[in-house]
Design a protein around this motif. Structure first.
Motif, PDB file in Angstrom:
ATOM      1  N   GLU A   1      23.517  -0.671  26.805  1.00 14.95           N
ATOM      2  CA  GLU A   1      22.345  -1.143  26.075  1.00 14.95           C
ATOM      3  C   GLU A   1      21.151  -0.220  26.314  1.00 14.95           C
ATOM      4  O   GLU A   1      21.011   0.377  27.371  1.00 14.95           O
ATOM      5  N   GLN A   2      20.288  -0.106  25.308  1.00 13.68           N
ATOM      6  CA  GLN A   2      19.019   0.625  25.401  1.00 13.68           C
ATOM      7  C   GLN A   2      19.204   2.080  25.827  1.00 13.68           C
ATOM      8  O   GLN A   2      18.397   2.644  26.559  1.00 13.68           O
TER       9      GLN A   2
ATOM     10  N   ARG B   1      18.500   0.883  31.097  1.00 11.61           N
ATOM     11  CA  ARG B   1      18.675  -0.147  32.125  1.00 11.61           C
ATOM     12  C   ARG B   1      19.228   0.459  33.413  1.00 11.61           C
ATOM     13  O   ARG B   1      18.772   0.131  34.519  1.00 11.61           O
TER      14      ARG B   1
ATOM     15  N   GLY C   1      15.699  -4.245  31.564  1.00  9.92           N
ATOM     16  CA  GLY C   1      16.013  -4.294  30.151  1.00  9.92           C
ATOM     17  C   GLY C   1      15.298  -5.416  29.426  1.00  9.92           C
ATOM     18  O   GLY C   1      14.480  -6.139  29.990  1.00  9.92           O
ATOM     19  N   ASN C   2      15.631  -5.540  28.144  1.00  9.86           N
ATOM     20  CA  ASN C   2      14.932  -6.497  27.277  1.00  9.86           C
ATOM     21  C   ASN C   2      15.801  -7.688  26.881  1.00  9.86           C
ATOM     22  O   ASN C   2      15.542  -8.350  25.887  1.00  9.86           O
TER      23      ASN C   2
ATOM     24  N   ASP D   1       7.493  -4.713  32.014  1.00  5.03           N
ATOM     25  CA  ASP D   1       8.476  -3.689  31.715  1.00  5.03           C
ATOM     26  C   ASP D   1       8.757  -2.955  33.022  1.00  5.03           C
ATOM     27  O   ASP D   1       7.983  -2.102  33.448  1.00  5.03           O
TER      28      ASP D   1
ATOM     29  N   ASP E   1      11.243  -7.928  21.861  1.00  7.94           N
ATOM     30  CA  ASP E   1      12.605  -7.496  22.072  1.00  7.94           C
ATOM     31  C   ASP E   1      13.535  -8.641  22.459  1.00  7.94           C
ATOM     32  O   ASP E   1      14.737  -8.464  22.559  1.00  7.94           O
TER      33      ASP E   1
ATOM     34  N   ASP F   1      16.602  -9.182  20.427  1.00  8.12           N
ATOM     35  CA  ASP F   1      17.687  -8.217  20.397  1.00  8.12           C
ATOM     36  C   ASP F   1      18.910  -8.804  21.066  1.00  8.12           C
ATOM     37  O   ASP F   1      18.828  -9.660  21.931  1.00  8.12           O
TER      38      ASP F   1
END
Length: 285
Positions: A71-72, A76, A203-204, A233, A280, A283
């Motif tokens: 992810e991302q 992460r 992460g989100n 964040d 986010d 997501d």
């Protein structure tokens, strides 16, 4: 280190016992504070607060689901490496043996008395599996270093990092694990402060965000835990480590670094710089 209240069960009951058992940690804390201030650019106030870690063992429960690497675009995993390395740096000053234990949520193994850099180690780790935080926290950390350790001689700070919500275990199991641990340690004569828990997310992922919100609002466990605000964040925060590391390392053990301390920063420009809008959360995780 004016932390004697709440630590008597571990370090002694009488003034004489406390003075003797705290002599070495206090000396190490003084050396730690000097290094933090003169070599690492830490403010005097924060450095003094961080010396309380000389009284604690620290263990980290590390997320290793596939989303950490997929992810991302790898953000992460990058944040996780930074997180562990920053914590290791400070814990290695507080204790010669560094971090007591690194353990993974989904895979066996891990490290004890960790003082190294984590990138190569995490690069060679296998990722995948569910996020059974309560189950793995109990089995891999608490059963070994706290509730299953009648000779626990130092209070334990457990840092739990997640990038998703709880999966693969009953609802409320994590809460019960925390509550049962505190009760067991108190019953064993180690005190209600024998284990403290700090939760952060990387992460989100909306599941991770909701988990932290639920824990922070849970009246049954909030006394024993600290939660990094979900709007932070973490990847950007770690670039300014003296803004966030004290919260992560001290929030569960020093009231002044708990949730209210972070909320006091909410109107500052720096706080705004390091938070996200929450968009986010929609997501996929």
């Amino acid at each position: 280190m004016n932390q004697r209240k709440g630590l008597k069960n571990m370090y002694g009951e009488t003034e004489e016992e406390l003075n003797k058992s705290l002599e070495a940690p206090i000396k190490r804390g003084e050396e730690m504070a000097r290094k933090l201030i003169t070599e690492m650019g830490c403010s005097r106030e924060i450095a003094i607060d961080l010396t309380v870690l000389a009284l604690y063992d620290v263990a980290i429960l590390i997320p290793d689901s596939s989303s950490v690497i997929y992810e991302q675009n790898g953000a992460r995993k990058k944040a996780l490496i930074q997180f562990i390395d920053h914590i290791t740096e400070i814990c290695s000053m507080a204790n010669e043996s560094g971090i007591l234990a690194l353990r993974f949520m989904n895979h066996k193994g891990g490290k004890k008395n960790w003082t190294g850099k984590s990138q190569e180690y995490l690069d060679h780790h296998s990722y995948g599996g569910a996020t059974r935080i309560g189950t793995e926290l109990k089995k891999k950390i608490l059963d070994k270093f706290a509730t299953g350790n009648p000779n626990q001689s130092k209070p334990l700070l457990v840092l739990i990092v997640t990038d998703g919500g709880v999966e693969g275990e009953k609802r409320g199991h994590l809460k019960n694990v925390i509550r049962d641990c505190v009760k067991e340690r108190e019953g064993a004569g180690k005190g209600r402060d024998a284990v403290r828990f700090q939760f952060s997310r990387i992460g989100n992922g909306p599941g991770a965000a909701q988990l932290l919100i639920d824990l922070d609002e849970d009246r049954d466990v909030r006394e024993y835990i600290d939660v990094l605000p979900v709007e932070f964040d973490l990847e950007r925060l770690l670039a300014d480590k003296w803004f966030i590391l004290p919260k992560i390392l001290l929030g569960a053990i020093l009231p002044e670094w708990g949730q209210d301390e972070i909320k006091d920063l909410s109107d500052s420009d720096k706080y705004a710089e390091y938070t996200d809008s929450g968009d986010d959360w929609a997501d996929s995780d």
